[in-house]
Design an enzyme around this catalytic site. Sequence first.
Site: not given
Length: 288
Positions: A9, A87-88, A112, A193, A241
Amino acid sequence: MITYVFPGQGSQKQGMGSELFDEFKELMAQADEILGYSIKRLCIENPYSNLNKTQFTQPALYVVNVLSYLKKIREAEAKPDFVAGHSLGEYNALFAAEAFDFETGLKLVRKRGELMSMVSNGGMAAVMGLNEEQVASALNQYDLHNVDIANVNAPYQIVISGRKDDIEKAASLFETMTEVTMVLPLNVSGAFHSKYMNKAKEEFEQFLHTFHFSPPSIPVISNVYAKPYTYELMKQTLADQINHSVKWTESINYLMKKGQLEFEEIGPGNILTGLIHRIKKDAEAMSR
């Protein structure tokens, strides 16, 4: 040896994937059926500015990253030695390593994105000029215990995450510190996060158990542990995560120790390329 890295992202932009959609019509049809809307239209026209909303950003980036990867290996006729994603982007790394198929990855990413988008009133900011220890020490010193370190993107680029008002307070504080070169609020709606994602993580963990994964065919470096995924802990690692820090600097340092490695960013933009350049530069300076 080569490592492919996939962005997360923040790398989305209107028009991304426009040269790829017609080349992979079958996958696009699958994506539209799963999502209930047109990814092509979302990326090219960006109706209602949806592309910057988490529940739309994540599926869109996942799809564009997958198509970019498939085109790349079709042209290169070889697979990378390692993969990692920010991340993603880690879902694209797992797809590239054949841990799951395109549809499974998209269903996971859709869920998610939905869960993460439901946690509102959060914020994130990048602090430039301090390392992880210095940021943690300042947060502790000023009793900002509700603010977490979300990403260690480069040795002196640390992203903090928390409630919007706490992030604004922390940002004002960091701006007064002489070592800080910049504090940049991120265009996000949630405290990604961080501890504020605990509920989303729990729900996602249950959702993960309804899927079957395969052992990765190439090593996938995990954001949470900065070392390769193990098959046994794959679902647990993906759940963790969501509310753990992205250890990007540590992940790249782990890979650099593997020898002569080239890094190539697969997907829109070049954010990770810039971060890797900084990490390498810092490692060279340290070794002098």
